[in-house]
Scaffold this motif. Structure first.
Motif, PDB file in Angstrom:
ATOM      1  N   PRO A 116       0.834  -1.211   0.000  1.00 20.80           N
ATOM      2  CA  PRO A 116       0.000   0.000   0.000  1.00 20.80           C
ATOM      3  C   PRO A 116       0.864   1.254   0.000  1.00 20.80           C
ATOM      4  O   PRO A 116       2.009   1.235   0.462  1.00 20.80           O
ATOM      5  N   ARG A 117       0.308   2.327  -0.512  1.00 17.35           N
ATOM      6  CA  ARG A 117       1.029   3.603  -0.540  1.00 17.35           C
ATOM      7  C   ARG A 117       0.234   4.740   0.100  1.00 17.35           C
ATOM      8  O   ARG A 117       0.728   5.858   0.194  1.00 17.35           O
ATOM      9  N   GLU A 118      -0.988   4.456   0.517  1.00 18.11           N
ATOM     10  CA  GLU A 118      -1.806   5.475   1.165  1.00 18.11           C
ATOM     11  C   GLU A 118      -2.139   5.023   2.582  1.00 18.11           C
ATOM     12  O   GLU A 118      -2.550   3.880   2.799  1.00 18.11           O
ATOM     13  N   PHE A 119      -1.960   5.934   3.533  1.00 21.33           N
ATOM     14  CA  PHE A 119      -2.128   5.618   4.945  1.00 21.33           C
ATOM     15  C   PHE A 119      -2.862   6.762   5.637  1.00 21.33           C
ATOM     16  O   PHE A 119      -2.690   7.926   5.287  1.00 21.33           O
ATOM     17  N   TRP A 120      -3.644   6.406   6.646  1.00 21.90           N
ATOM     18  CA  TRP A 120      -4.360   7.405   7.429  1.00 21.90           C
ATOM     19  C   TRP A 120      -3.680   7.605   8.775  1.00 21.90           C
ATOM     20  O   TRP A 120      -3.340   6.642   9.459  1.00 21.90           O
ATOM     21  N   GLY A 121      -3.465   8.871   9.120  1.00 21.74           N
ATOM     22  CA  GLY A 121      -2.835   9.182  10.397  1.00 21.74           C
ATOM     23  C   GLY A 121      -3.298  10.530  10.914  1.00 21.74           C
ATOM     24  O   GLY A 121      -4.055  11.252  10.253  1.00 21.74           O
ATOM     25  N   PHE A 122      -2.834  10.881  12.094  1.00 26.57           N
ATOM     26  CA  PHE A 122      -3.270  12.114  12.738  1.00 26.57           C
ATOM     27  C   PHE A 122      -2.477  13.317  12.258  1.00 26.57           C
ATOM     28  O   PHE A 122      -1.305  13.216  11.915  1.00 26.57           O
ATOM     29  N   THR A 123      -3.143  14.451  12.251  1.00 25.10           N
ATOM     30  CA  THR A 123      -2.492  15.726  11.980  1.00 25.10           C
ATOM     31  C   THR A 123      -1.946  16.293  13.288  1.00 25.10           C
ATOM     32  O   THR A 123      -2.230  15.778  14.376  1.00 25.10           O
ATOM     33  N   SER A 124      -1.193  17.365  13.183  1.00 26.32           N
ATOM     34  CA  SER A 124      -0.713  18.039  14.392  1.00 26.32           C
ATOM     35  C   SER A 124      -1.889  18.535  15.225  1.00 26.32           C
ATOM     36  O   SER A 124      -1.897  18.404  16.460  1.00 26.32           O
ATOM     37  N   TYR A 125      -2.886  19.087  14.557  1.00 23.50           N
ATOM     38  CA  TYR A 125      -4.083  19.542  15.277  1.00 23.50           C
ATOM     39  C   TYR A 125      -4.815  18.362  15.902  1.00 23.50           C
ATOM     40  O   TYR A 125      -5.300  18.443  17.040  1.00 23.50           O
ATOM     41  N   GLY A 126      -4.895  17.252  15.166  1.00 21.79           N
ATOM     42  CA  GLY A 126      -5.563  16.072  15.698  1.00 21.79           C
ATOM     43  C   GLY A 126      -4.910  15.576  16.975  1.00 21.79           C
ATOM     44  O   GLY A 126      -5.590  15.228  17.951  1.00 21.79           O
ATOM     45  N   ILE A 127      -3.585  15.560  16.992  1.00 19.26           N
ATOM     46  CA  ILE A 127      -2.868  15.129  18.187  1.00 19.26           C
ATOM     47  C   ILE A 127      -3.139  16.081  19.348  1.00 19.26           C
ATOM     48  O   ILE A 127      -3.311  15.666  20.497  1.00 19.26           O
ATOM     49  N   THR A 128      -3.197  17.368  19.057  1.00 21.02           N
ATOM     50  CA  THR A 128      -3.455  18.351  20.107  1.00 21.02           C
ATOM     51  C   THR A 128      -4.818  18.134  20.743  1.00 21.02           C
ATOM     52  O   THR A 128      -4.960  18.139  21.972  1.00 21.02           O
ATOM     53  N   ILE A 129      -5.832  17.921  19.912  1.00 21.14           N
ATOM     54  CA  ILE A 129      -7.178  17.765  20.463  1.00 21.14           C
ATOM     55  C   ILE A 129      -7.333  16.416  21.158  1.00 21.14           C
ATOM     56  O   ILE A 129      -8.031  16.303  22.175  1.00 21.14           O
ATOM     57  N   LEU A 130      -6.664  15.379  20.662  1.00 17.79           N
ATOM     58  CA  LEU A 130      -6.714  14.084  21.341  1.00 17.79           C
ATOM     59  C   LEU A 130      -6.019  14.161  22.697  1.00 17.79           C
ATOM     60  O   LEU A 130      -6.462  13.547  23.671  1.00 17.79           O
ATOM     61  N   ASP A 131      -4.950  14.922  22.765  1.00 21.78           N
ATOM     62  CA  ASP A 131      -4.273  15.114  24.044  1.00 21.78           C
ATOM     63  C   ASP A 131      -5.177  15.876  25.013  1.00 21.78           C
ATOM     64  O   ASP A 131      -5.237  15.563  26.206  1.00 21.78           O
ATOM     65  N   GLU A 132      -5.907  16.845  24.485  1.00 27.20           N
ATOM     66  CA  GLU A 132      -6.810  17.637  25.324  1.00 27.20           C
ATOM     67  C   GLU A 132      -7.877  16.763  25.973  1.00 27.20           C
ATOM     68  O   GLU A 132      -8.292  17.010  27.106  1.00 27.20           O
ATOM     69  N   TYR A 133      -8.297  15.714  25.266  1.00 23.37           N
ATOM     70  CA  TYR A 133      -9.330  14.824  25.796  1.00 23.37           C
ATOM     71  C   TYR A 133      -8.743  13.519  26.349  1.00 23.37           C
ATOM     72  O   TYR A 133      -9.456  12.530  26.505  1.00 23.37           O
ATOM     73  N   SER A 134      -7.444  13.520  26.624  1.00 22.31           N
ATOM     74  CA  SER A 134      -6.754  12.430  27.342  1.00 22.31           C
ATOM     75  C   SER A 134      -6.723  11.103  26.590  1.00 22.31           C
ATOM     76  O   SER A 134      -6.594  10.046  27.205  1.00 22.31           O
ATOM     77  N   TYR A 135      -6.815  11.140  25.256  1.00 25.19           N
ATOM     78  CA  TYR A 135      -6.711   9.906  24.484  1.00 25.19           C
ATOM     79  C   TYR A 135      -5.283   9.357  24.486  1.00 25.19           C
ATOM     80  O   TYR A 135      -5.079   8.148  24.449  1.00 25.19           O
ATOM     81  N   LEU A 136      -4.296  10.238  24.507  1.00 22.31           N
ATOM     82  CA  LEU A 136      -2.918   9.800  24.320  1.00 22.31           C
ATOM     83  C   LEU A 136      -2.399   8.968  25.484  1.00 22.31           C
ATOM     84  O   LEU A 136      -1.485   8.159  25.304  1.00 22.31           O
ATOM     85  N   ARG A 137      -2.976   9.127  26.647  1.00 20.59           N
ATOM     86  CA  ARG A 137      -2.470   8.381  27.802  1.00 20.59           C
ATOM     87  C   ARG A 137      -2.745   6.883  27.674  1.00 20.59           C
ATOM     88  O   ARG A 137      -2.150   6.070  28.380  1.00 20.59           O
ATOM     89  N   TYR A 138      -3.649   6.513  26.754  1.00 24.12           N
ATOM     90  CA  TYR A 138      -3.973   5.097  26.587  1.00 24.12           C
ATOM     91  C   TYR A 138      -3.267   4.457  25.393  1.00 24.12           C
ATOM     92  O   TYR A 138      -3.549   3.312  25.048  1.00 24.12           O
ATOM     93  N   VAL A 139      -2.338   5.189  24.781  1.00 23.97           N
ATOM     94  CA  VAL A 139      -1.605   4.633  23.643  1.00 23.97           C
ATOM     95  C   VAL A 139      -0.904   3.318  24.005  1.00 23.97           C
ATOM     96  O   VAL A 139      -0.989   2.342  23.249  1.00 23.97           O
ATOM     97  N   PRO A 140      -0.216   3.213  25.150  1.00 22.30           N
ATOM     98  CA  PRO A 140       0.440   1.934  25.475  1.00 22.30           C
ATOM     99  C   PRO A 140      -0.544   0.769  25.601  1.00 22.30           C
ATOM    100  O   PRO A 140      -0.232  -0.357  25.211  1.00 22.30           O
ATOM    101  N   VAL A 141      -1.737   1.037  26.137  1.00 21.23           N
ATOM    102  CA  VAL A 141      -2.742  -0.015  26.292  1.00 21.23           C
ATOM    103  C   VAL A 141      -3.250  -0.463  24.924  1.00 21.23           C
ATOM    104  O   VAL A 141      -3.357  -1.661  24.636  1.00 21.23           O
ATOM    105  N   LEU A 142      -3.550   0.501  24.063  1.00 21.85           N
ATOM    106  CA  LEU A 142      -4.043   0.183  22.725  1.00 21.85           C
ATOM    107  C   LEU A 142      -2.979  -0.556  21.915  1.00 21.85           C
ATOM    108  O   LEU A 142      -3.291  -1.475  21.152  1.00 21.85           O
TER     109      LEU A 142
END
Length: 212
Positions: free
Chosen positions: A101-127
Motif C-alpha cells: 500500500p502507498r496510502e495511509f491514514w494518520g493524525f495531523t498536528s491539530y488532531g494530536i493536540t485535540i486528542l491530548d486535550e481529551y486524554s486519548y494519548l495516555r492510553y496509547v500503550p494499552v491500545l
C-alpha cells in the motif's frame, strides 16, 4: 504518564477552529469536539490508529480492526479529515514492493493536540498492547510492515511510548485478562492464538467464526 504535545488548540495554516468560529463559546466548542470524537465509528478508528505500531493505518487495516463495513469507515475517515483531525499520508519512496500500500491514514498536528486535550494519548500503550496480541492475516501483516511516509515530528513525538509505569502495566494486564476471561474485545479482530479448528476461506480477512 503524559504524552502532552504542548501546542495550541488550533489547526495549522492559520485556519479557524473546525468546531466553531470566534463567536462560539469555548464550552460549546468542547461539547462539539467531544461529541464528534466519541461517535462510535470514529472512536474505533481513532483507537485503531493510536494502537498501530506505526500510527499510520491503511484502509484495509482499519477495516480489519474496526467493526464497521468499508464504506462506513471511509465515510468517517473523510469526516475526520474534514475536521482536520486526520489526513491521508502518501508514501512516495522507492522501497515499497509492487503490491504494498502507498496510502495511509494518520493524525495531523491539530488532531494530536485535540486528542491530548481529551486524554486519548495516555492510553496509547494499552491500545498498542491490545494490537500486539491480535491475530493478523498475511495481507494485514504485509500492510502493517509496508514502508510508510514520515509523520510530522510533533505528531511522532507525541505518540512515542514512554517507559511503562506500574499503573499503566496494571491496566494492560487487566484489559488482556478481561479479554481472555470473557471475550471482551476492543478491536474487531481475533486474538493472536487463532482457533486451529476453524477453516478460513481463500481471500477472507478473518476466520469465519469472527464474521457471524
Amino acid at each position: 504518564m503524559s504524552n502532552s504535545v504542548g501546542s495550541p488548540r488550533n489547526p495549522g495554516g492559520g485556519e479557524g477552529d473546525p468546531f466553531g468560529d470566534d463567536d462560539v463559546l469555548p464550552i460549546e466548542k468542547q461539547r462539539r469536539a467531544h461529541q464528534f470524537l466519541t461517535q462510535e465509528t470514529r472512536y474505533h478508528i481513532i483507537q485503531a490508529v493510536l494502537g498501530h505500531p506505526r500510527y499510520l493505518g491503511t484502509l484495509d487495516e482499519l477495516e480489519y480492526l474496526v467493526p464497521k463495513n468499508r464504506s462506513t469507515i471511509r465515510e468517517h475517515l473523510d469526516r475526520l479529515a474534514d475536521k482536520q483531525v486526520m489526513t491521508k499520508y502518501k508514501y512516495r519512496g522507492d522501497e515499497a514492493e509492487r503490491n504494498d500500500p502507498r496510502e495511509f491514514w494518520g493524525f495531523t498536528s491539530y488532531g494530536i493536540t485535540i486528542l491530548d486535550e481529551y486524554s486519548y494519548l495516555r492510553y496509547v500503550p494499552v491500545l498498542r498492547a491490545l494490537q500486539e496480541h491480535l491475530y493478523l492475516t498475511e495481507k494485514i501483516e504485509r500492510h502493517q510492515n509496508a514502508p510508510r511516509p514520515d509523520l510530522p515530528e510533533n505528531v511522532s513525538d507525541a505518540l512515542r511510548i514512554p517507559e511503562i509505569d506500574d499503573e499503566t502495566e496494571a491496566i494492560i494486564d487487566d484489559v488482556l485478562a478481561a479479554r481472555d476471561r470473557d471475550g471482551s474485545r476492543l478491536f474487531d479482530a481475533p486474538p493472536i492464538e487463532p482457533d486451529e479448528a476453524v477453516e478460513t476461506e481463500d481471500g477472507a480477512d478473518r476466520p469465519l467464526d469472527e464474521l457471524f
